[in-house]
Design an enzyme around this catalytic site. Structure first.
Site, short mmCIF file in Angstrom:
data_model
loop_
_atom_site.label_atom_id
_atom_site.label_comp_id
_atom_site.label_asym_id
_atom_site.label_seq_id
_atom_site.Cartn_x
_atom_site.Cartn_y
_atom_site.Cartn_z
N CYS A 1 47.11 65.11 -19.32
CA CYS A 1 48.51 64.67 -19.47
C CYS A 1 48.70 63.19 -19.74
O CYS A 1 49.29 62.82 -20.75
CB CYS A 1 49.31 65.06 -18.23
SG CYS A 1 49.53 66.81 -18.11
C1 UDX Z 1 49.58 64.32 -13.92
C2 UDX Z 1 50.92 64.13 -13.21
O1 UDX Z 1 50.68 63.69 -11.85
C3 UDX Z 1 51.73 65.41 -13.23
O2 UDX Z 1 52.99 65.18 -12.64
C4 UDX Z 1 51.90 65.83 -14.69
O3 UDX Z 1 52.63 67.02 -14.81
C5 UDX Z 1 50.55 66.00 -15.35
O4 UDX Z 1 49.80 64.78 -15.24
P1 UDX Z 1 47.21 65.35 -13.35
O5 UDX Z 1 46.83 65.02 -14.75
O6 UDX Z 1 46.83 66.67 -12.80
O7 UDX Z 1 48.80 65.26 -13.19
O8 UDX Z 1 46.55 64.28 -12.41
P2 UDX Z 1 46.95 63.10 -11.41
O9 UDX Z 1 46.62 63.49 -10.04
O10 UDX Z 1 48.32 62.61 -11.65
O11 UDX Z 1 45.87 62.00 -11.86
C6 UDX Z 1 45.74 61.61 -13.22
C7 UDX Z 1 44.66 60.57 -13.37
O12 UDX Z 1 45.05 59.34 -12.78
C8 UDX Z 1 43.32 60.95 -12.74
O13 UDX Z 1 42.28 60.60 -13.64
C9 UDX Z 1 43.25 60.08 -11.49
O14 UDX Z 1 41.93 59.77 -11.12
C10 UDX Z 1 44.02 58.84 -11.94
N1 UDX Z 1 44.63 58.09 -10.83
C11 UDX Z 1 45.65 58.65 -10.12
C12 UDX Z 1 44.21 56.80 -10.55
O15 UDX Z 1 43.29 56.26 -11.19
N2 UDX Z 1 44.84 56.11 -9.54
C13 UDX Z 1 45.85 56.63 -8.82
O16 UDX Z 1 46.38 55.93 -7.93
C14 UDX Z 1 46.26 57.95 -9.11
#
Ligand code: UDX
Length: 447
Positions: free
Chosen positions: A276
């Protein structure tokens, strides 16, 4: 008691299947149309085609009790057998970052053709992430042309974005923090709102009613904001590394206490991946440029994220000098814990760069090894456990913060590695404890 609408779902990816299982778990009858016969076959056996905690049990129960059934490429059949259709097909990125809407468009043709045969009012709900204007300007004309009917009178049209996180997608489906309903016509918005009121009762999340294009933009703005928070804290992490004694974790904890900032999505690391954030930020940039506005902030969010994973390799080179012939252990391959999804995983640019520099790579991931094989093939060694992965390595890098890696002690690294060099790319270890016995470097930690 109100009559429950019958639901159809087109496309059994993460969003489609979680939506279908969410509704079937609460007693709605749901039919799904999926083009991939293998996927459909698994679903009808009660087996989710991807790893998602909590989904398997609810899917199996839905299939067993007759609430959920999946058909292969039968859009017309499932539309005609339902009152309301969720469109949840993929909207992948093109090479220029813009969104490929071809699946949504072709489903709109099929749904429209089915609506031609319908006598009662039917609601079409676009749940796929689409750029602002798509539902009104692309989907609606196709539905009207194919059905020969007028939108808002003989059928209704809504845009209802999802905010599911992989790894907790099922939980997020049944416990949403908000429901956004963009509607073309009030009647279909009311029908969808009633459905959600019934579905979430008694713990109703806020329901926000908007226009179609506002609903479409809310999804992009939400993901762009979260991606911006991550690139922001990674920028602060990069500054911390230049300041002796500074630690981004402490900075994040302190700024997160300001209610205007909030504590979430401030974990510095090797950047964001997944299906996403990268795609949606690029799509919003491309859409905005097409409209004549260059969103420089979002360009920077992307640039920071592209550079961030390569810092792991930089740290590695600082410790080892040339990487030629060195053994590097990668802990974690999936884009985040609790999923086997490798899409835009930060492990990909890191491993590619390590291999380019001549290192040999061993990697371990609790669930993503088989999906990683489709990415790296035989270019790396797939270890059976974390200890097997770090065995005889010259450097270990934590790329994905799986919980089991937190259990590795400084002794585990010191006793198993050829050189005890640990790079914490996700800040899961206490620097105080791990730097005593190991050469330890971490994202956002001043020397
Ligand atoms: C995300 C959104 O949270 C969700 O609302 C949307 O519908 C789809 O995209 P997702 O892709 O499943 O969901 O993962 P998420 O938990 O949000 O993490 C995305 C990425 O960000 C991961 O690679 C994670 O490692 C990274 N991340 C997240 C960070 O590097 N730091 C953070 O503080 C949070």
């Amino acid at each position: 008691m109100r009559k429950q609408p019958k639901i159809s779902v087109i496309g059994a990816g993460y969003v489609g299947l979680c939506t279908a299982v969410g509704f079937s778990s609460k007693g709605y009858h749901v039919t799904v149309s999926e083009v991939d016969a293998d996927k459909a076959g698994k679903i009808n056996l009660g087996i989710p085609p991807f790893y998602e905690p909590g989904l398997q049990e609810k899917l199996a129960a839905g299939v067993r009790d007759g609430y959920l059934k999946c058909f292969v490429n039968q859009t017309c059949k499932v539309v005609l057998g339902s009152d309301l259709t969720f469109v949840t097909v993929g909207t992948p990125s093109r090479t220029d970052g813009s969104v490929d809407l071809s699946y949504v468009e072709s489903v709109a043709h099929e749904v429209g053709a089915a609506l031609r045969q319908r006598s009662s009012f039917h609601v079409v709900v676009i749940k796929s992430t689409v750029i602002p204007g798509t539902t009104q300007n692309t989907v609606k004309p196709v539905l009207e042309k194919e059905s020969g009917k007028i939108c808002g009178e003989q059928f209704g049209l809504c845009m209802n974005p999802e905010f599911l996180r992989q790894g907790s997608a099922f939980q997020d489906t049944v416990n949403a923090d908000r429901v956004v309903i963009g509607s073309y016509d009030k009647r279909s918005g009311d029908i969808l709102e009633d459905l959600y009121r019934d579905f979430y009762s008694p713990q109703l999340p806020p329901i926000i009613r908007t226009s179609l294009s506002t609903a479409e933009l809310i999804k992009y703005a939400s993901n762009a904001m979260l991606a911006t928070k991550i690139s922001f804290i990674n920028t602060i992490a990069n500054i911390c590394e230049k300041i002796p004694g500074a630690d981004v974790k402490e900075v994040a904890a302190a700024i997160g206490l300001d209610k205007r900032i909030g504590p979430h999505f401030l974990d510095a690391g090797l950047g964001y991946g997944g299906s996403c954030f990268p795609k949606d930020v690029q799509a919003l940039i491309a859409c905005s440029k097409t409209l004549g506005y260059t969103p420089e902030l979002l360009d920077s969010v992307e640039n920071v994220n592209r550079a961030q994973p390569l810092k792991a390799v930089e740290f590695c080179k600082q410790q080892l000098g040339s990487l030629g012939g060195k053994r590097v252990a990668i802990l974690g391959l999936s884009f985040k814990p609790d999923t086997d999804d490798m899409r835009e995983a930060r492990a990909i640019p890191i491993i590619d760069e390590l291999l380019r520099e001549g290192a040999s790579v061993a990697a371990y991931d609790p669930v993503a090894a088989s999906s990683a094989k489709t990415v790296f093939g035989s270019k790396i060694r797939y270890a059976r456990s974390a200890l097997d992965c770090i065995k005889d390595a010259d450097c270990a890098i934590v790329v994905t913060e799986w919980r089991e890696f937190q259990e590795l002690t400084p002794e585990d690294f010191a006793e198993n590695m050829r050189q005890p060099i640990l790079i914490d790319g996700r800040r899961i270890y206490s620097p105080e404890k791990y730097s005593k016995k190991l050469k330890f470097a971490a994202i956002g930690l001043g020397k």
